[in-house]
Write a protein that holds these residues in place. Structure first.
Motif, mmCIF file in Angstrom:
data_model
loop_
_atom_site.group_PDB
_atom_site.id
_atom_site.type_symbol
_atom_site.label_atom_id
_atom_site.label_comp_id
_atom_site.label_asym_id
_atom_site.label_seq_id
_atom_site.Cartn_x
_atom_site.Cartn_y
_atom_site.Cartn_z
ATOM 1 N N UNK A 159 0.832 -1.199 0.000
ATOM 2 C CA UNK A 159 0.000 0.000 0.000
ATOM 3 C C UNK A 159 0.874 1.260 0.000
ATOM 4 N N UNK A 160 1.901 1.288 0.832
ATOM 5 C CA UNK A 160 2.774 2.461 0.884
ATOM 6 C C UNK A 160 3.542 2.635 -0.420
ATOM 7 N N UNK A 161 3.962 1.527 -1.033
ATOM 8 C CA UNK A 161 4.650 1.630 -2.323
ATOM 9 C C UNK A 161 3.712 2.194 -3.389
ATOM 10 N N UNK A 162 2.463 1.739 -3.382
ATOM 11 C CA UNK A 162 1.491 2.261 -4.354
ATOM 12 C C UNK A 162 1.223 3.743 -4.123
ATOM 13 N N UNK A 163 1.092 4.139 -2.851
ATOM 14 C CA UNK A 163 0.852 5.548 -2.552
ATOM 15 C C UNK A 163 2.046 6.406 -2.941
#
Length: 482
Positions: free
Chosen positions: A245-249
């Motif tokens: 999720x953090x990588x996508x954000x």
């Protein structure tokens, strides 16, 4: 600071060669040079000093990335007994899973070069991608325990390679996005969240993963092992999901810099990679304050890693030792952010803050060491005194980290922030590695380790006391912008 802002005119440095104040010059001459530089600035250069609300989103993403990196790094320590039963880890495996974090700092100079040349976005994307690969490898469903252990080790190494960015890039981010009266606070938040993530692992792991029951019958033991393995995999999948999720954000929105710089220092020229190292290694004041940071923080990191062994002779359990470590880190994060906010309100007081913190650290470490020698000193040896001395020591030392980072940058400006903090963090990890090496030979007698703490804190206090502070970056912002 990398490539340009948003247009060709904005890509020109705000202060050309010879316009900015010379680092190390006298305060009065620095002000005169800055005034001359301000008068000589071309009219086409946009006026610095604008901040954007999105800076808090950038800070949040970076801080969460550091938090999760610390959480993943410390996954196995708090649940080591359960991990041994579920995956057949040995004592050496458990130690190596923790050591992959410091080992990941070996290529930190490559990450510093990338941060200096390619900027914050590329470096953070690479860091988060390494974390995705690392947490993903740990989740591959394989029945072969030997191969599973190797994948877990590989995943921990990849997560350790993310350490140099999340530990060193905080001052770079704060300079790029925040004004002069918010920089210390932003540095504290971005740098402290990684430590907080490591501390929260002491809560997450034991709450989700049950401890093994060594007295259960064989069939019940097999069922317990399968249940423990399922709960560990739940933790691994959850951490993998958060990292994805953090990588996508970050991929969706993590700009390298704002459209306009928030300060004069953010827009000014910096030294090249090679000149930066020459400047750092030839600056005696920097080397003095770098040792004041690296020695006690490296000793404290090594001491914290064997705290349960140190407290065993005084009848403190492993669980209590874990809680002592947890509250010392949490307290250090809270006090560190509070101290940084105070430093933003009353600028030019970094040396005084460090003197106060290390005075407290020296007294706390001495109190703890003498308490452990209660047969000689006759000091009361109780759970309260051990908790108080250890937690106070952790609070004083951990809260000094963002203050040190800001002082490093001020001392050697215009050396890029990532290079400066990378060098001192590498030194700190080197001292920790040396201590852990000695522990492999002298692990049966750890009383000498307790004396290393007050000795290193006292040495750091003397170095800070003799250090002559300067605020080259701050004067650039205050004088030139005016």
């Amino acid at each position: 600071m990398g490539s340009g802002w948003s247009s060709e005119e904005e890509r020109q440095p705000l202060l050309g060669p010879g316009l900015g104040p010379a680092p190390g010059a006298a305060w009065r001459s620095r002000g005169e040079e800055a005034a001359a530089a301000a008068a000589a600035l071309p009219a086409a250069v946009p006026s610095p000093g604008r901040v954007y609300g999105r800076r808090w989103l950038v800070l949040l993403l970076f801080s969460l990335l550091g938090f999760v990196q610390g959480l993943v790094w410390n996954t196995w320590g708090p649940i080591q007994n359960s991990a041994r039963q579920a995956y057949g880890f040995s004592s050496w495996d458990i130690a190596l899973l923790v050591l992959w974090g410091p080992i990941g700092f070996m290529p930190c100079f490559a990450f510093m070069w990338l941060l200096d040349k390619r900027g914050l976005r590329i470096t953070v994307l690479l860091t988060s991608f390494l974390m995705v690969l690392g947490t993903g490898l740990r989740c591959i469903p394989i029945s072969d325990l030997m191969l599973k252990r190797r994948l877990i080790h590989a995943g921990q190494l990849l997560n350790g390679l993310a350490g140099p960015t999340v530990m060193n890039a905080a001052p770079f981010l704060s300079t790029t996005w925040f004004s002069a009266d918010e920089r210390a606070t932003a540095t504290a938040i971005a740098s402290m969240l990684s430590y907080l993530g490591g501390a929260c692992a002491f809560l997450v792991g034991p709450l989700v993963v049950p401890a093994p029951n060594g007295t259960a019958p064989l069939l019940a033991s097999e069922n317990s092992r399968a249940h423990i393995k399922d709960r560990i995999e739940t933790v691994l999948y959850a951490e993998f999901g958060v990292v994805c999720f953090l990588f996508s954000a970050t991929l969706a929105y993590f700009p390298p810099r704002p459209p306009l710089p928030p300060s004069v220092a953010a827009a000014s020229q910096r030294l090249s990679y090679r000149r930066s190292f020459c400047r750092l290694l030839s600056n005696l004041r920097f080397l003095m304050i770098a040792l004041a940071y690296a020695i006690p923080l490296g000793v404290f990191a090594g001491w914290s890693g064997v705290l349960d062994l140190i407290l065993t002779p005084v009848h403190v359990s492993q669980v209590d030792a874990g809680w002592i470590g947890f509250w010392s880190i949490v307290g250090g994060c809270v006090v560190g952010i509070a101290m940084a906010r105070f430093a933003d309100f009353i600028r030019g007081m970094l040396k005084l803050i460090l003197l106060l913190l290390f005075s407290g650290a020296t007294l706390s470490s001495t109190w703890f060491t003498l308490t452990c020698l209660n047969s000689i000193t006759h000091l009361p040896l109780t759970t309260v005194t051990l908790y108080a001395s250890c937690i106070l020591l952790g609070v004083f030392l951990n809260s000094s980290i963002p203050i040190f980072f800001e002082l490093f940058v001020e001392t050697v400006y215009p050396v890029p922030e990532g290079i400066t903090c990378g060098v001192v963090t590498f030194l700190s990890n080197m001292f920790m590695g040396v201590l852990l090496f000695f522990l492999t030979f002298y692990h049966t007698e750890l009383s000498w380790f307790n004396w290393c703490l007050p000795g290193s804190c006292l040495l750091s206090l003397l170095l800070i006391l003799c250090f002559r502070e300067s605020y080259d970056r701050l004067y650039l912002d205050v004088v030139v912008s005016v």
